[in-house]
Design an enzyme around this catalytic site. Structure first.
Site, PDB file in Angstrom:
ATOM      1  NE  ARG A   1      -6.471  20.731  18.775  1.00 49.22           N
ATOM      2  CZ  ARG A   1      -6.148  20.187  18.981  1.00 49.22           C
ATOM      3  NH1 ARG A   1      -4.475  20.760  19.988  1.00 49.22           N
ATOM      4  NH2 ARG A   1      -4.734  19.779  18.495  1.00 49.22           N
TER       5      ARG A   1
ATOM      6  NE  ARG B   1       5.074  18.942  22.689  1.00 49.35           N
ATOM      7  CZ  ARG B   1       5.160  18.124  21.614  1.00 49.35           C
ATOM      8  NH1 ARG B   1       6.220  17.637  21.640  1.00 49.35           N
ATOM      9  NH2 ARG B   1       4.635  17.212  21.002  1.00 49.35           N
TER      10      ARG B   1
ATOM     11  NE  ARG C   1      -2.743  19.449  -2.608  1.00 48.46           N
ATOM     12  CZ  ARG C   1      -2.449  19.825  -3.801  1.00 48.46           C
ATOM     13  NH1 ARG C   1      -2.891  20.217  -4.680  1.00 48.46           N
ATOM     14  NH2 ARG C   1      -1.583  20.449  -3.797  1.00 48.46           N
TER      15      ARG C   1
ATOM     16  NE  ARG D   1       6.563  14.439   4.895  1.00 52.98           N
ATOM     17  CZ  ARG D   1       6.305  13.704   5.952  1.00 52.98           C
ATOM     18  NH1 ARG D   1       5.995  13.740   6.683  1.00 52.98           N
ATOM     19  NH2 ARG D   1       5.509  12.218   5.037  1.00 52.98           N
TER      20      ARG D   1
ATOM     21  CD  GLU E   1       6.658  12.908   2.043  1.00 54.89           C
ATOM     22  OE1 GLU E   1       6.984  11.659   2.409  1.00 54.89           O
ATOM     23  OE2 GLU E   1       5.836  13.836   2.880  1.00 54.89           O
TER      24      GLU E   1
ATOM     25  CE1 TYR F   1      -3.456  10.735   6.490  1.00 57.31           C
ATOM     26  CE2 TYR F   1      -4.315  11.012   9.054  1.00 57.31           C
ATOM     27  CZ  TYR F   1      -3.182  10.365   8.152  1.00 57.31           C
ATOM     28  OH  TYR F   1      -1.997  10.206   8.847  1.00 57.31           O
TER      29      TYR F   1
ATOM     30  CG  ASP G   1      -2.590   9.113  12.285  1.00 58.76           C
ATOM     31  OD1 ASP G   1      -1.893   8.747  11.363  1.00 58.76           O
ATOM     32  OD2 ASP G   1      -2.604   9.724  12.863  1.00 58.76           O
TER      33      ASP G   1
HETATM   34  C1  LIG Z   1       1.727  10.099   2.841  1.00 61.94           C
HETATM   35  C2  LIG Z   1       0.714   9.791   4.149  1.00 61.94           C
HETATM   36  C3  LIG Z   1       1.814   9.042   5.583  1.00 61.94           C
HETATM   37  C4  LIG Z   1       1.144   8.519   5.996  1.00 61.94           C
HETATM   38  N1  LIG Z   1       1.804   9.398   7.753  1.00 61.94           N
HETATM   39  C5  LIG Z   1       1.165   8.185   8.611  1.00 61.94           C
HETATM   40  C6  LIG Z   1       2.034   7.995   9.558  1.00 61.94           C
HETATM   41  O1  LIG Z   1       3.099   8.284   9.906  1.00 61.94           O
HETATM   42  N2  LIG Z   1       1.098   7.034  10.979  1.00 61.94           N
HETATM   43  C7  LIG Z   1       0.351   6.611  10.549  1.00 61.94           C
HETATM   44  O2  LIG Z   1      -0.812   6.072  11.792  1.00 61.94           O
HETATM   45  N3  LIG Z   1      -1.166   6.429   9.685  1.00 61.94           N
HETATM   46  C8  LIG Z   1      -0.443   7.778   8.574  1.00 61.94           C
HETATM   47  N4  LIG Z   1      -1.184   7.673   7.367  1.00 61.94           N
HETATM   48  C9  LIG Z   1      -2.506   7.001   7.113  1.00 61.94           C
HETATM   49  C10 LIG Z   1      -1.827   5.607   7.051  1.00 61.94           C
HETATM   50  O3  LIG Z   1      -1.411   5.289   5.559  1.00 61.94           O
HETATM   51  C11 LIG Z   1      -3.837   4.564   6.811  1.00 61.94           C
HETATM   52  O4  LIG Z   1      -3.931   4.746   7.746  1.00 61.94           O
HETATM   53  C12 LIG Z   1      -3.905   3.493   6.413  1.00 61.94           C
HETATM   54  O5  LIG Z   1      -2.429   3.190   5.198  1.00 61.94           O
HETATM   55  C13 LIG Z   1      -4.888   2.954   5.654  1.00 61.94           C
HETATM   56  O6  LIG Z   1      -5.450   1.965   5.582  1.00 61.94           O
HETATM   57  P1  LIG Z   1      -6.245   1.580   4.138  1.00 61.94           P
HETATM   58  O7  LIG Z   1      -6.390  -0.297   4.650  1.00 61.94           O
HETATM   59  O8  LIG Z   1      -7.830   2.084   4.659  1.00 61.94           O
HETATM   60  O9  LIG Z   1      -6.234   2.173   3.389  1.00 61.94           O
HETATM   61  P2  LIG Z   1      -4.626   1.605   1.664  1.00 61.94           P
HETATM   62  O10 LIG Z   1      -3.406   0.950   2.439  1.00 61.94           O
HETATM   63  O11 LIG Z   1      -4.993   2.455   0.741  1.00 61.94           O
HETATM   64  O12 LIG Z   1      -5.140   0.292   1.737  1.00 61.94           O
HETATM   65  C14 LIG Z   1      -6.538   0.390   0.380  1.00 61.94           C
HETATM   66  C15 LIG Z   1      -6.325  -0.764  -0.480  1.00 61.94           C
HETATM   67  O13 LIG Z   1      -7.022  -1.789  -1.602  1.00 61.94           O
HETATM   68  C16 LIG Z   1      -6.950  -1.563  -2.997  1.00 61.94           C
HETATM   69  N5  LIG Z   1      -7.960  -0.884  -3.982  1.00 61.94           N
HETATM   70  C17 LIG Z   1      -8.633   0.190  -3.790  1.00 61.94           C
HETATM   71  N6  LIG Z   1      -9.216   0.095  -4.440  1.00 61.94           N
HETATM   72  C18 LIG Z   1      -9.583  -1.260  -5.341  1.00 61.94           C
HETATM   73  C19 LIG Z   1     -10.473  -1.956  -6.520  1.00 61.94           C
HETATM   74  N7  LIG Z   1     -10.936  -1.000  -6.670  1.00 61.94           N
HETATM   75  N8  LIG Z   1     -10.012  -3.278  -6.699  1.00 61.94           N
HETATM   76  C20 LIG Z   1      -8.504  -3.843  -5.816  1.00 61.94           C
HETATM   77  N9  LIG Z   1      -7.998  -3.418  -5.159  1.00 61.94           N
HETATM   78  C21 LIG Z   1      -8.280  -1.528  -4.241  1.00 61.94           C
HETATM   79  C22 LIG Z   1      -5.681  -0.378  -2.691  1.00 61.94           C
HETATM   80  O14 LIG Z   1      -4.781  -0.840  -3.790  1.00 61.94           O
HETATM   81  C23 LIG Z   1      -4.647  -0.592  -1.781  1.00 61.94           C
HETATM   82  O15 LIG Z   1      -4.171  -1.283  -1.244  1.00 61.94           O
HETATM   83  C24 LIG Z   1      -0.225   8.557   6.253  1.00 61.94           C
HETATM   84  C25 LIG Z   1      -1.252   8.743   5.110  1.00 61.94           C
HETATM   85  C26 LIG Z   1      -0.318   9.546   4.193  1.00 61.94           C
HETATM   86  C27 LIG Z   1      -1.010   9.152   2.708  1.00 61.94           C
END
Ligand SMILES: Cc1cc2nc3c(=O)[nH]c(=O)nc-3n(C[C@H](O)[C@H](O)[C@H](O)COP(=O)(O)OP(=O)(O)OC[C@H]3O[C@@H](n4cnc5c(N)ncnc54)[C@H](O)[C@@H]3O)c2cc1C
Length: 366
Positions: free
Chosen positions: A171, A175, A248, A279, A299, A347, A349
């Site tokens: 989609r 707006r 990616r 960006r 970026e 993915y 948020d």
């Molecule tokens: C570029 C980008 C922009 C984003 N912008 C937004 C936004 O504007 N708004 C929004 O709501 N969300 C956004 N997000 C999404 C957001 O980043 C995620 O929802 C959130 O960070 C996910 O948390 P997590 O704990 O699942 O993963 P992560 O934050 O990736 O945490 C996982 C952790 O595990 C650790 N780890 C991994 N493997 C191992 C291992 N084998 N041993 C020890 N440690 C390990 C890593 O180092 C990391 O610190 C964005 C994502 C990206 C990529």
């Protein structure tokens, strides 16, 4: 020392899980292979500017429960995401709305904009879009596609829109009001003081070991825990034995500029193919900063290979099928729970990550 849970990853998922388990009397240890807590929402404080080291993060949700939950850990400001798109020397408001259309075509009413788009779509006569280009053209017409979608998408995916599958764009919301608020969600903002503070609060009273991977930890300490919450890559956990899940990646180029206001907005998208970055983020604008200098991040979207920082899962048929195979293995584990964006190859948020972590805790019923 024996722990109830070893939490691998100090990102948002791991931190919510740790906070909830501690509340329930469980003994947890959090480890992270990075040298800091917070995962991808980590912010570095550079002379009062909170730099989003892994990409711009804006908190937004329509889930009141999640909003109330996160507000225990921080007060949020009134930042509203209203990105700007720069195409050559033209500037447009995003998301595509009446401000965008009136700038593009010199029109002023929703009816004129709708008519324009309808005619452009009709001229193309695309019945069954064969690729992303045709899909986008059939949704928004030629002008919006060529100026605001084509170059940006090609940079994001590293290939021509004609070579990309149409499913990537399901989609394209248009707006027909003069409303530049990117998100439709009820609640939105940036935590005052930065995201890292939230994680610090969640992890208060829980031991954390940084700069150590799960495998290194196991080799060093043995199994000094009953269960594992694993928020790393699920394929890595299984030594990629069924194959490699693809992502990616993004490269960030940070620059400090001795000028108060570089681009006048937190987020500017560069939508032409010729500018190599997608960006430019000017971090201070997330918090209405008034420092005499500024910090920006350019970026660059990049190919990912094993060992690189994974950012966006490529949820095509091949990778989703492979993930299902890993998930089947994971379901047979009694002592390991997979969670978060890497553990679930999805993915998410931030609000969805919190919701998923809270649901997981409920499901475990500790
Ligand atoms: C570029 C980008 C922009 C984003 N912008 C937004 C936004 O504007 N708004 C929004 O709501 N969300 C956004 N997000 C999404 C957001 O980043 C995620 O929802 C959130 O960070 C996910 O948390 P997590 O704990 O699942 O993963 P992560 O934050 O990736 O945490 C996982 C952790 O595990 C650790 N780890 C991994 N493997 C191992 C291992 N084998 N041993 C020890 N440690 C390990 C890593 O180092 C990391 O610190 C964005 C994502 C990206 C990529």
């Amino acid at each position: 020392m024996k722990y109830d849970y070893l939490i691998v990853g100090s990102g948002l998922y791991g931190a919510v899980f740790a906070y909830e388990m501690k509340k329930r009397g469980k003994k947890c240890l959090v480890i992270d292979k990075r040298k800091h807590i917070g995962g991808n929402i980590y912010c570095e404080d550079v002379d009062g500017i909170h730099v989003h080291k892994y990409g711009a993060h804006i908190f937004h949700t329509s889930n009141k429960k999640v909003w109330d939950y996160i507000n225990q850990f921080a007060e949020f400001n009134n930042y509203i995401n209203s990105p700007i798109a720069k195409y050559k020397d033209e500037l447009y408001n995003l998301p595509f709305n009446m401000n965008t259309f009136s700038k593009m075509w010199g029109i002023s009413t929703p009816k004129e904009a709708q008519e324009m788009i309808k005619n452009q779509i009709a001229d193309l006569n695309i019945t069954e879009p064969k690729n992303l280009e045709e899909q986008a053209l059939s949704l928004v017409g030629k002008d919006v596609y060529e100026k605001l979608i084509k170059g940006y998408t090609e940079k994001q995916w590293g290939r021509d829109c004609k070579e990309l599958p149409s499913f990537i764009i399901k989609r394209l919301p248009l707006r027909f009001t003069y409303d530049n608020n990117y998100f439709n969600d009820r609640y939105q903002g940036i935590p005052i003081g930065g995201y890292t503070k939230i994680i610090e609060k969640m992890l208060e009273g829980t031991p954390v070991e940084l700069g150590i991977s799960y495998k290194e930890f196991l080799a060093k300490n043995g199994k000094i825990f009953d269960k594992v919450l694993y928020t790393g890559m699920i394929d890595e956990y299984y030594d990629y034995k069924l194959g490699v899940l693809e992502y990616r990646s993004v490269r960030f180029e940070e620059e400090r500029i001795e000028e108060e206001n570089y681009q006048g907005n937190a987020v500017v998208n560069y939508t032409e193919r010729e500018v190599p970055y997608t960006r430019v983020i000017e971090h201070k604008h997330f918090e209405f900063g008034t420092q005499p200098f500024t910090i920006i991040s350019r970026e660059y979207s990049s190919e990912w290979k094993k060992g690189d920082e994974p950012y966006y899962p490529i949820n095509n048929e091949k990778n989703n099928a492979l993930y299902e195979e890993y998930k089947a293995l994971a379901e047979q584990e009694n002592d390991v729970i997979f969670g978060g964006r890497l553990g679930n190859y999805k993915y998410y948020d931030m609000d969805k990550v919190i919701e998923a972590a809270l649901n997981k805790v409920d499901e475990i019923g500790a």
